[in-house]
Design a protein around this motif. Structure first.
Motif, PDB file in Angstrom:
ATOM      1  N   LYS A  73     -44.733  75.973 -15.159  1.00 31.11           N
ATOM      2  CA  LYS A  73     -45.358  76.849 -14.171  1.00 31.11           C
ATOM      3  C   LYS A  73     -45.388  76.060 -12.868  1.00 31.11           C
ATOM      4  CE  LYS A  73     -49.085  80.127 -14.069  1.00 31.11           C
ATOM      5  NZ  LYS A  73     -50.357  80.517 -14.703  1.00 31.11           N
ATOM      6  N   LEU A  74     -44.725  76.575 -11.839  1.00 29.87           N
ATOM      7  CA  LEU A  74     -44.579  75.864 -10.577  1.00 29.87           C
ATOM      8  C   LEU A  74     -45.461  76.496  -9.506  1.00 29.87           C
ATOM      9  CD1 LEU A  74     -43.174  73.846  -8.664  1.00 29.87           C
ATOM     10  CD2 LEU A  74     -41.372  75.562  -8.376  1.00 29.87           C
ATOM     11  N   PHE A  75     -46.367  75.684  -8.982  1.00 29.36           N
ATOM     12  CA  PHE A  75     -47.197  76.104  -7.854  1.00 29.36           C
ATOM     13  C   PHE A  75     -46.646  75.472  -6.584  1.00 29.36           C
ATOM     14  CE2 PHE A  75     -50.151  76.144 -11.463  1.00 29.36           C
ATOM     15  CZ  PHE A  75     -50.733  77.394 -11.336  1.00 29.36           C
ATOM     16  N   MET A  76     -46.756  76.210  -5.489  1.00 35.27           N
ATOM     17  CA  MET A  76     -46.413  75.662  -4.178  1.00 35.27           C
ATOM     18  C   MET A  76     -47.511  76.062  -3.196  1.00 35.27           C
ATOM     19  SD  MET A  76     -42.266  76.141  -4.029  1.00 35.27           S
ATOM     20  CE  MET A  76     -42.052  75.112  -2.589  1.00 35.27           C
ATOM     21  N   PRO A  77     -47.745  75.215  -2.186  1.00 34.08           N
ATOM     22  CA  PRO A  77     -48.820  75.509  -1.240  1.00 34.08           C
ATOM     23  C   PRO A  77     -48.432  76.558  -0.207  1.00 34.08           C
ATOM     24  CG  PRO A  77     -47.770  73.437  -0.667  1.00 34.08           C
ATOM     25  CD  PRO A  77     -47.127  73.912  -1.938  1.00 34.08           C
ATOM     26  N   CYS A  78     -49.443  77.276   0.234  1.00 33.41           N
ATOM     27  CA  CYS A  78     -49.295  78.303   1.251  1.00 33.41           C
ATOM     28  C   CYS A  78     -50.476  78.149   2.209  1.00 33.41           C
ATOM     29  CB  CYS A  78     -49.320  79.667   0.570  1.00 33.41           C
ATOM     30  SG  CYS A  78     -48.979  81.053   1.658  1.00 33.41           S
ATOM     31  N   CYS A  79     -50.190  77.775   3.446  1.00 31.63           N
ATOM     32  CA  CYS A  79     -51.255  77.535   4.424  1.00 31.63           C
ATOM     33  C   CYS A  79     -51.859  78.855   4.902  1.00 31.63           C
ATOM     34  CB  CYS A  79     -50.710  76.766   5.622  1.00 31.63           C
ATOM     35  SG  CYS A  79     -50.076  75.140   5.194  1.00 31.63           S
ATOM     36  N   ARG A  80     -53.167  78.861   5.044  1.00 33.36           N
ATOM     37  CA  ARG A  80     -53.834  80.039   5.613  1.00 33.36           C
ATOM     38  C   ARG A  80     -53.690  79.997   7.128  1.00 33.36           C
ATOM     39  NH1 ARG A  80     -59.586  80.325   2.338  1.00 33.36           N
ATOM     40  NH2 ARG A  80     -58.684  80.276   0.246  1.00 33.36           N
ATOM     41  N   ARG A  81     -53.161  81.054   7.677  1.00 33.17           N
ATOM     42  CA  ARG A  81     -52.923  81.093   9.124  1.00 33.17           C
ATOM     43  C   ARG A  81     -54.218  81.037   9.928  1.00 33.17           C
ATOM     44  NH1 ARG A  81     -47.625  82.104  10.174  1.00 33.17           N
ATOM     45  NH2 ARG A  81     -46.418  83.111   8.543  1.00 33.17           N
ATOM     46  N   ASP A  82     -55.278  81.623   9.383  1.00 32.07           N
ATOM     47  CA  ASP A  82     -56.531  81.716  10.136  1.00 32.07           C
ATOM     48  C   ASP A  82     -57.549  80.640   9.754  1.00 32.07           C
ATOM     49  OD1 ASP A  82     -56.730  82.797   7.620  1.00 32.07           O
ATOM     50  OD2 ASP A  82     -58.053  84.434   8.185  1.00 32.07           O
ATOM     51  N   GLU A  83     -57.175  79.735   8.832  1.00 30.76           N
ATOM     52  CA  GLU A  83     -58.098  78.677   8.408  1.00 30.76           C
ATOM     53  C   GLU A  83     -57.349  77.346   8.331  1.00 30.76           C
ATOM     54  OE1 GLU A  83     -60.999  79.638   5.215  1.00 30.76           O
ATOM     55  OE2 GLU A  83     -59.889  81.543   5.106  1.00 30.76           O
ATOM     56  N   PRO A  84     -57.269  76.618   9.450  1.00 36.13           N
ATOM     57  CA  PRO A  84     -56.549  75.339   9.454  1.00 36.13           C
ATOM     58  C   PRO A  84     -57.082  74.374   8.393  1.00 36.13           C
ATOM     59  CG  PRO A  84     -57.153  75.992  11.684  1.00 36.13           C
ATOM     60  CD  PRO A  84     -57.850  76.946  10.748  1.00 36.13           C
ATOM     61  N   GLY A  85     -56.155  73.698   7.719  1.00 37.23           N
ATOM     62  CA  GLY A  85     -56.539  72.716   6.707  1.00 37.23           C
ATOM     63  C   GLY A  85     -56.707  73.278   5.310  1.00 37.23           C
ATOM     64  N   ILE A  86     -56.634  74.597   5.170  1.00 38.90           N
ATOM     65  CA  ILE A  86     -56.847  75.231   3.862  1.00 38.90           C
ATOM     66  C   ILE A  86     -55.526  75.759   3.327  1.00 38.90           C
ATOM     67  CG2 ILE A  86     -58.097  77.026   2.588  1.00 38.90           C
ATOM     68  CD1 ILE A  86     -59.935  74.897   3.769  1.00 38.90           C
ATOM     69  N   ARG A  93     -41.479  81.487  -9.078  1.00 41.65           N
ATOM     70  CA  ARG A  93     -40.575  81.541 -10.233  1.00 41.65           C
ATOM     71  C   ARG A  93     -39.107  81.337  -9.855  1.00 41.65           C
ATOM     72  NH1 ARG A  93     -44.976  84.522 -11.449  1.00 41.65           N
ATOM     73  NH2 ARG A  93     -45.857  84.170 -13.510  1.00 41.65           N
ATOM     74  N   ALA A  94     -38.807  81.427  -8.557  1.00 38.26           N
ATOM     75  CA  ALA A  94     -37.432  81.241  -8.065  1.00 38.26           C
ATOM     76  C   ALA A  94     -37.490  81.075  -6.553  1.00 38.26           C
ATOM     77  CB  ALA A  94     -36.569  82.452  -8.426  1.00 38.26           C
ATOM     78  N   GLU A  95     -36.428  80.537  -5.986  1.00 36.06           N
ATOM     79  CA  GLU A  95     -36.402  80.341  -4.533  1.00 36.06           C
ATOM     80  C   GLU A  95     -36.574  81.657  -3.784  1.00 36.06           C
ATOM     81  OE1 GLU A  95     -33.615  78.383  -1.043  1.00 36.06           O
ATOM     82  OE2 GLU A  95     -33.212  77.825  -3.124  1.00 36.06           O
ATOM     83  N   ALA A  96     -36.159  82.755  -4.396  1.00 39.94           N
ATOM     84  CA  ALA A  96     -36.295  84.070  -3.764  1.00 39.94           C
ATOM     85  C   ALA A  96     -37.759  84.460  -3.545  1.00 39.94           C
ATOM     86  CB  ALA A  96     -35.599  85.129  -4.613  1.00 39.94           C
ATOM     87  N   ASP A  97     -38.678  83.784  -4.227  1.00 40.95           N
ATOM     88  CA  ASP A  97     -40.111  84.058  -4.062  1.00 40.95           C
ATOM     89  C   ASP A  97     -40.693  83.390  -2.820  1.00 40.95           C
ATOM     90  OD1 ASP A  97     -40.193  85.530  -6.395  1.00 40.95           O
ATOM     91  OD2 ASP A  97     -41.077  83.933  -7.614  1.00 40.95           O
ATOM     92  N   LEU A  98     -39.866  82.644  -2.091  1.00 45.69           N
ATOM     93  CA  LEU A  98     -40.348  81.910  -0.921  1.00 45.69           C
ATOM     94  C   LEU A  98     -40.019  82.652   0.371  1.00 45.69           C
ATOM     95  CD1 LEU A  98     -39.117  78.361  -2.005  1.00 45.69           C
ATOM     96  CD2 LEU A  98     -41.455  79.252  -2.171  1.00 45.69           C
ATOM     97  N   SER A  99     -40.885  82.492   1.351  1.00 51.66           N
ATOM     98  CA  SER A  99     -40.625  83.041   2.679  1.00 51.66           C
ATOM     99  C   SER A  99     -41.096  82.028   3.714  1.00 51.66           C
ATOM    100  CB  SER A  99     -41.346  84.382   2.859  1.00 51.66           C
ATOM    101  OG  SER A  99     -42.743  84.214   2.704  1.00 51.66           O
ATOM    102  N   SER A 100     -40.652  82.189   4.947  1.00 54.76           N
ATOM    103  CA  SER A 100     -41.041  81.253   5.997  1.00 54.76           C
ATOM    104  C   SER A 100     -42.502  81.487   6.362  1.00 54.76           C
ATOM    105  CB  SER A 100     -40.141  81.451   7.223  1.00 54.76           C
ATOM    106  OG  SER A 100     -40.466  80.494   8.199  1.00 54.76           O
ATOM    107  N   GLY A 101     -43.276  80.403   6.304  1.00 54.63           N
ATOM    108  CA  GLY A 101     -44.701  80.530   6.566  1.00 54.63           C
ATOM    109  C   GLY A 101     -45.136  79.692   7.742  1.00 54.63           C
ATOM    110  N   ALA A 102     -46.360  79.202   7.653  1.00 55.54           N
ATOM    111  CA  ALA A 102     -46.922  78.383   8.715  1.00 55.54           C
ATOM    112  C   ALA A 102     -46.036  77.165   8.956  1.00 55.54           C
ATOM    113  CB  ALA A 102     -48.334  77.943   8.329  1.00 55.54           C
ATOM    114  N   PHE A 103     -45.889  76.797  10.195  1.00 60.00           N
ATOM    115  CA  PHE A 103     -45.110  75.623  10.604  1.00 60.00           C
ATOM    116  C   PHE A 103     -43.626  75.744  10.241  1.00 60.00           C
ATOM    117  CE2 PHE A 103     -49.376  74.230   9.116  1.00 60.00           C
ATOM    118  CZ  PHE A 103     -49.969  74.037  10.360  1.00 60.00           C
ATOM    119  N   GLY A 104     -43.154  76.970   9.914  1.00 65.75           N
ATOM    120  CA  GLY A 104     -41.747  77.168   9.572  1.00 65.75           C
ATOM    121  C   GLY A 104     -41.364  76.629   8.210  1.00 65.75           C
ATOM    122  N   ILE A 105     -42.344  76.364   7.348  1.00 68.03           N
ATOM    123  CA  ILE A 105     -42.101  75.815   6.014  1.00 68.03           C
ATOM    124  C   ILE A 105     -41.972  76.962   5.015  1.00 68.03           C
ATOM    125  CG2 ILE A 105     -43.026  74.334   4.184  1.00 68.03           C
ATOM    126  CD1 ILE A 105     -44.730  72.960   6.392  1.00 68.03           C
TER     127      ILE A 105
END
Length: 194
Positions: A73-86, A93-105
């Protein structure tokens, strides 16, 4: 004083990392990935937390592939846009589950991934701008991973900081809220905390 020192160290290490050749990033990252995959804790872990590399960070994408291929089971972090540091943690489950988020990550897509209330993986791979031999790190200064490492964890939990050998430095200035990792893995050595 310590904050200024940390900022100076951060800037120097980021500058050096930014000038790395692609071939060096690949070769050094490969050594680090092999070392992590040789750990009995990696083999045994059913739940792991990894990150998506940016700007010449250690390329842990082969660990993502191994986790998916071995049914972890693979977890990855997702930054909250409205709460810095959280950060929240999504099940990917696959790379297709990823999208561009905070900081372009690349991070877990909030509409495609499950975000459990409680996340307690057995193994977490922690990126850093620099680490010392006691497992303390310099990140980008947001405190994201310090907050995660400060939470209660499983008894068999292992935190692994990954960095290139030149990012291993002596005497990082430590603040009271800084949390160290249990193992620092470079392209040349494994440094366990006693």
């Amino acid at each position: 004083m310590a904050v200024l020192d940390k900022e100076k160290i951060r800037n120097e290490l980021l500058e050096k990392r930014s000038t790395m050749r692609k071939a060096d990033v690949e070769a050094m990252s490969s050594s680090i990935v092999e070392a992590v995959m040789s750990l009995e804790q990696w083999d045994r872990a059913e739940e792991v937390l990894l990150y998506w590399p940016i700007r010449n960070e250690v390329d842990v994408r082969p660990l993502l592939a191994d986790a998916w291929g071995s049914g972890k089971k693979l977890f990855m972090p997702c930054c909250r846009r409205d709460e810095p540091g959280i950060m929240d943690f999504g099940v990917v489950r696959a790379e297709a589950d990823l999208s561009s988020g905070a900081f372009g990550i690349k991070e877990p897509c909030r509409t495609r991934c499950e975000f459990p209330d409680a996340v307690s993986p057995e193994l977490i791979i922690v990126p850093g701008v620099g680490f010392d031999r006691k497992g303390f790190r310099i990140g980008f200064g947001g405190g994201y991973y310090d907050r995660f490492l400060a939470r209660p964890q499983r008894e068999e939990f292992l935190s692994v900081g990954v960095c290139y050998d030149f990012q291993l430095i002596e005497g990082i200035p430590v603040e009271p809220w800084d949390k160290n990792v249990q193992l620092v893995c470079t392209d040349k050595e494994l440094i366990w905390q006693k």
